[in-house]
Write a protein that holds these residues in place. Structure first.
Motif, short mmCIF file in Angstrom:
data_model
loop_
_atom_site.label_atom_id
_atom_site.label_comp_id
_atom_site.label_asym_id
_atom_site.label_seq_id
_atom_site.Cartn_x
_atom_site.Cartn_y
_atom_site.Cartn_z
N GLY A 206 27.63 42.45 53.31
CA GLY A 206 28.69 42.84 52.37
C GLY A 206 28.67 42.13 51.04
N ASN A 207 27.66 41.30 50.81
CA ASN A 207 27.58 40.60 49.53
C ASN A 207 27.00 41.54 48.49
OD1 ASN A 207 27.47 38.82 47.48
ND2 ASN A 207 26.14 37.34 48.49
N SER A 209 28.84 44.83 46.07
CA SER A 209 29.96 45.72 46.42
C SER A 209 29.49 47.11 46.80
CB SER A 209 30.92 45.80 45.24
OG SER A 209 30.21 46.15 44.08
N ALA A 276 32.39 37.42 60.45
CA ALA A 276 33.60 37.00 59.75
C ALA A 276 33.32 36.75 58.26
CB ALA A 276 34.16 35.73 60.38
N ASP A 277 32.09 36.32 57.94
CA ASP A 277 31.77 36.03 56.55
C ASP A 277 30.97 37.15 55.91
OD1 ASP A 277 32.96 33.50 56.86
OD2 ASP A 277 31.13 32.77 57.81
N LEU A 279 31.46 39.17 53.65
CA LEU A 279 31.45 39.32 52.20
C LEU A 279 30.47 38.39 51.50
CD1 LEU A 279 35.25 39.86 51.44
CD2 LEU A 279 33.42 41.55 51.53
N ASN A 463 36.69 46.43 42.36
CA ASN A 463 35.75 45.48 42.95
C ASN A 463 36.44 44.25 43.54
OD1 ASN A 463 33.50 47.02 42.36
ND2 ASN A 463 33.30 46.16 40.31
N THR A 464 37.70 44.03 43.17
CA THR A 464 38.45 42.92 43.74
C THR A 464 39.05 43.32 45.09
OG1 THR A 464 38.98 42.11 41.53
CG2 THR A 464 40.33 41.30 43.34
N TYR A 465 39.68 44.49 45.15
CA TYR A 465 40.43 44.84 46.35
C TYR A 465 39.62 45.61 47.38
CZ TYR A 465 44.65 43.17 44.12
OH TYR A 465 45.58 42.37 43.54
N PRO A 467 36.48 45.68 48.54
CA PRO A 467 35.73 45.00 49.60
C PRO A 467 36.63 44.43 50.69
CG PRO A 467 34.89 44.35 47.46
CD PRO A 467 36.14 45.15 47.20
N ARG A 468 37.80 43.97 50.30
CA ARG A 468 38.72 43.39 51.28
C ARG A 468 39.32 44.46 52.17
NH1 ARG A 468 42.81 39.25 48.69
NH2 ARG A 468 43.24 39.07 50.91
N MET A 473 39.37 42.36 55.43
CA MET A 473 39.59 40.95 55.14
C MET A 473 40.97 40.77 54.51
SD MET A 473 37.02 39.15 56.09
CE MET A 473 35.99 39.99 57.27
N ASN A 474 41.99 40.99 55.30
CA ASN A 474 43.36 40.85 54.80
C ASN A 474 44.27 40.63 55.98
OD1 ASN A 474 44.23 43.64 55.80
ND2 ASN A 474 42.52 44.14 54.43
N ASP B 168 30.40 32.20 61.84
CA ASP B 168 29.79 32.62 63.10
C ASP B 168 28.60 31.75 63.51
OD1 ASP B 168 31.23 35.31 63.65
OD2 ASP B 168 30.67 35.37 61.54
N ASN B 276 30.93 38.62 45.53
CA ASN B 276 32.05 39.52 45.29
C ASN B 276 33.14 39.31 46.33
OD1 ASN B 276 30.81 40.64 47.52
ND2 ASN B 276 31.64 42.65 47.04
N SER B 278 36.27 38.77 47.16
CA SER B 278 37.49 38.74 46.35
C SER B 278 38.59 37.93 47.00
CB SER B 278 37.96 40.17 46.08
OG SER B 278 37.94 40.90 47.28
N PHE B 281 38.79 34.83 44.85
CA PHE B 281 38.87 34.92 43.40
C PHE B 281 39.98 34.07 42.79
CE2 PHE B 281 36.72 39.33 43.04
CZ PHE B 281 35.52 38.72 43.30
#
Lengths: 510, 336
Positions: A206-207, A209, A276-277, A279, A463-465, A467-468, A473-474, B168, B276, B278, B281
């Protein structure tokens, strides 16, 4: 007076002879040997491309006294490098591979990167291409009444996105007919999570977008009739439906479907369907799938056709299937003809010869086959059914040829790859053909000059919201969608929507 | 920078030297200011030594300067920078309309302050320590090892950090778990990142800066040290009363240089570490990453140049201000 008359007559003679000289020049002057530089995306090949190019250059020299040279835009940071090469051109490039959906062909036309191609030029220097492309298709290549692109409009392929999944694991999970919906996909992932030790259901990298528009748009295609409009820097502009294509959809601004998507993805994230990581992860998903370390790969149909064969070799019995976005709603748009196109560089010193080279690349059987397959007999053979196969032990990376010619492939000259599973591919293509509609926005080219400032801030919000939302990821999916929508409003989405709608109306609601 | 510091010192020495010569001559003729040509000729060796730097800055900093005009145009590829239509300040609107400017400025400035202050303190500390070490081989080896991280690209650094910290499979996660602890999800926690980024930056830059300061210390007049030693000053006193005051001009010059870039972030470092993601950020977005994210799809040269110009102009005034302040305190230490 006599002198005057003589002069007048001489002038008359000259004027009358002019058309004759014109005709005499009709035979194109190719006395000067020129080098045509071809800008193309892809990593510089380490296989036998150079050998094949040398052979092609012999042919080109013989036919039109020109030769071809590559200028590669390597995949590392390709978007920036590509646009930079176009912006800083100084006669150093002649032919440019481009596309309206993934290589910014229209913004680049607007910024003056390409040479407008007159009908006369095309008729004279690329006559075969001119004839083979229909008038309706040339219309789709125009900006401000001028042709900028030569489209790849005679090549059947599908680049609609979806998920590749393993048919064998899907059956184990109880999905007898495979995965055909987001709900099935959830079942499939859960099965992998519970039963395949050490396998991450979808080890998304996910790195970067790139998944945002695919995933968000994928859910949208499957749950609404919305149709994506190409050529925007932010993927939030959709038409309502095939019955009402020219009204902008407010999917990203209101309604429950985006919230449902956010909730489902949050569930998937919590279930551990990706790491989990995610992004910050940068692995190679396809390679992992081939090694059996992950169960899915998100890309398009064309990739699947090749990947199915590769997977069969590396994971025998895997029976790689494809769930395409929009399958539940039969929402599928045929590929726009400018998904691949060739343009001539604005600063090219030899635009005529560049067109002649392109005409041969696209239409000359000998050159085309060299470019696409290499030396016949040595690098490939063709059977009586027109299927080509590679010799034993052939590795594309060392023995193949890579022209990355995605800007004028020609089904009239293509050979089908004998290795591909044409039964499976044909079956999918038939399904596609039964539901597809043509891309409805071919005539519309977004003009960024009025609301560009807003668009850049919208781009940042997205691009900020996104991906989450896409990767769950929220803490609260409903809240983050609300926050996203508020941020869009703050960035001026309504102003932009109104502008885009009025631009569309100007084209379609005359 | 270190090069300049040294050469200006030498210049000073030579100046004194030539003054002495001219004093000898002045017993016969009255002192006349030497012509420019003469001054240049007298200092030819020094000028020759400076030449590469002068050429470098001319070619890469001064020649492209007129191109900054692009920030005021609607840039057209086929027309070039100077024939593209002029649009005034329109390209500057973007950053101010974003509503993010305060956050971006705060992050950018705070990170830079942390880098400058902590960085310089650490560098000074290690330079002095190095100077106190007597074993020659140990000194050389440790200097080189400290220098090494400076050469590791940000991409690799980011990969290292990811492999240490990811939830992980990360090395530290494994370690924490094997000790029975619970690993926090670092890549989802914005508050952890100021520490991580500052730490990584220090790790990368301390060796380099240390060598700069160490060179300045080595250039010190050793007779002062010897005199102090004879007078019975201990190591601490020598550092406090001789080394540190001698380093003061170098520190101030480096500080003035650094502060000009206070609005400029290290894009490579931030973008590679955070990407990216976010979720982070809030504490990691700097002007550069924001501009990148906003422009990467629209590829607008004019707008991104406008942001760059804004940063440079503000940086320029900050340098002027800081220099005036230094001048006010002690004119000898000002840059100009």
């Amino acid at each position: 007076m006599r002198k005057m008359a003589a002069l007048l007559i001489a002038l008359m003679v000259l004027v009358m002879a002019l058309p004759m000289t014109g005709i005499a020049e009709g035979a194109i002057d190719t006395s000067e040997h020129v080098k045509i530089v071809y800008l193309v995306t892809g990593d510089k090949p380490t296989n036998r491309t150079d050998e094949v190019l040398a052979k092609i250059n012999e042919l080109l020299t013989e036919k039109i006294n020109a030769e071809l040279e590559f200028r590669w835009i390597e995949w590392t940071d390709w978007q920036t490098q590509y646009n930079l090469a176009l912006a800083t051109q100084s006669g150093d490039i002649d032919l440019i591979g481009t596309a309206t959906d993934w290589l910014d062909a229209w913004p680049n036309s607007q910024k003056g990167a390409f040479l407008p191609l007159s009908e006369d030029m095309l008729k004279t220097y690329a006559p075969k291409t001119w004839e083979s492309v229909s008038e309706a298709h040339w219309e789709l290549c125009k900006y401000n009444g001028e042709i900028y692109l030569m489209p790849e409009d005679n090549y059947a392929q599908w680049t609609n996105h979806g998920f590749m999944y393993r048919g064998d694991w899907a059956r184990e999970a109880g999905l007898e007919n495979g995965v055909h919906s987001w709900a099935d996909l959830g079942v499939y992932f859960q099965y992998i999570k519970d039963n395949k030790d050490g396998v991450i259901p979808w080890d998304a990298n996910g790195n970067g977008s790139s998944y945002s528009p695919q995933m968000a748009g994928g859910w949208q295609a499957s749950h609404t009739g919305n149709i994506a409009i190409e050529g925007f820097p932010v993927s939030i502009f959709y038409g309502n439906s095939k019955d009402d294509p020219y009204t902008l959809s407010r999917y990203y601004l209101e309604g429950d479907e985006l919230i449902n998507f956010a909730k489902e993805m949050k569930k998937w994230a919590d279930a551990g369907f990706w790491r989990a990581d995610v992004l910050n992860y940068t692995g190679d998903v396809a390679a992992e799938m081939e090694e059996g370390q992950t169960g899915a790969h998100q890309h398009h149909t064309q990739t699947w056709t090749g990947e199915r064969t590769t997977m069969e070799r590396k994971q025998p019995g895997s029976d790689l299937g494809f769930f395409w976005f929009g399958e539940e709603a039969n929402n599928l748009i045929a590929l726009n003809i400018t998904h691949g196109a060739m343009a001539v560089a604005a600063q090219s010193k030899h635009p005529e010869r560049a067109l002649m080279v392109y005409d041969l690349m696209r239409n000359d059987p000998e050159i085309y086959h060299l470019m696409q397959y290499g030396f016949e007999g040595e690098m490939y053979t063709v059977d009586e059914n027109g299927l080509f196969s590679r010799p034993e032990g052939f590795e594309d990376g060392t023995d193949g040829v890579s022209f990355n010619f995605w800007w004028g492939r020609n089904d009239g000259l293509e050979y089908r790859n004998a290795e591909l599973d044409w039964d499976a591919i044909q079956k999918l293509y038939e399904t596609y053909d039964s539901v597809k509609i043509d891309y409805p926005y071919g005539q519309y080219i977004y003009d960024n000059s009025m609301v560009g400032v807003f668009m850049d801030n919208l781009s940042n919000v997205y691009n900020t919201y996104m991906p989450r939302i896409v990767f769950g990821m929220n803490d609260d999916p409903e809240a983050i969608v609300a926050e996203f929508r508020q941020a869009l409003q703050d960035a001026g989405i309504e102003t932009v929507m109104a502008e885009v709608q009025s631009q569309m109306d100007a084209v379609y609601k005359k | 920078m270190w090069f300049f510091a040294c050469s200006s010192e030498q210049n000073h020495v030579q100046g004194v030297d030539s003054l002495a010569k001219s004093k000898k001559a002045s017993s016969v003729v009255t002192y006349r200011r030497p012509s420019l040509g003469k001054v240049l000729w007298q200092n030819k060796t020094l000028i020759l030594m400076c030449l590469p730097a002068i050429v470098f800055f001319f070619v890469f900093s001064y020649m492209p300067m007129p191109g900054a005009y692009i920030a005021f145009t609607n840039f057209q590829y086929n027309k070039g920078i100077f024939d593209s239509p002029f649009v005034g300040l329109r390209n500057f609107q973007f950053l101010f309309q974003s509503g993010q400017l305060t956050l971006l400025l705060r992050n950018t400035v705070l990170y830079n302050l942390a880098f400058i202050i902590l960085g310089n303190v650490l560098q000074l500390f290690f330079a002095i320590m190095l100077n106190e070490v007597q074993a020659k081989t140990y000194k050389k080896v440790s200097q080189s090892v400290m220098f090494l991280p400076y050469f590791i690209s940000d991409v690799l650094v980011a990969l290292l950090v990811y492999n240490l910290l990811n939830y992980d499979y990360g090395f530290i996660s494994h370690l924490v778990r094997s000790l029975g602890g619970e690993m926090p999800k670092v890549y989802q926690n914005a508050n952890a990142w100021p520490f991580i980024i500052v730490l990584v930056n220090l790790w990368k830059s301390t060796g380099y800066g240390t060598v700069v300061y160490f060179a300045a210390i080595t250039g010190m007049d050793s007779s002062m040290m010897e005199a102090a030693q004879i007078d019975g000053a201990n190591a601490w006193q020598r550092i406090r009363y001789i080394t540190l005051p001698t380093l003061k001009p170098t520190v101030i010059i480096l500080f003035l240089f650094a502060i000009g870039g206070i609005l400029k972030g290290n894009f490579g470092l931030f973008y590679n570490l955070v990407g990216n993601n976010s979720m982070l950020f809030k504490t990691t977005d700097i002007i550069e990453t924001y501009v990148y994210r906003s422009m990467m799809n629209s590829f607008n040269f004019s707008q991104s140049s406008a942001v760059g110009l804004f940063q440079s102009v503000v940086g320029f005034f900050i340098v002027l201000g800081a220099n005036a302040f230094v001048k006010h305190l002690d004119p000898d230490y000002a840059l100009f």
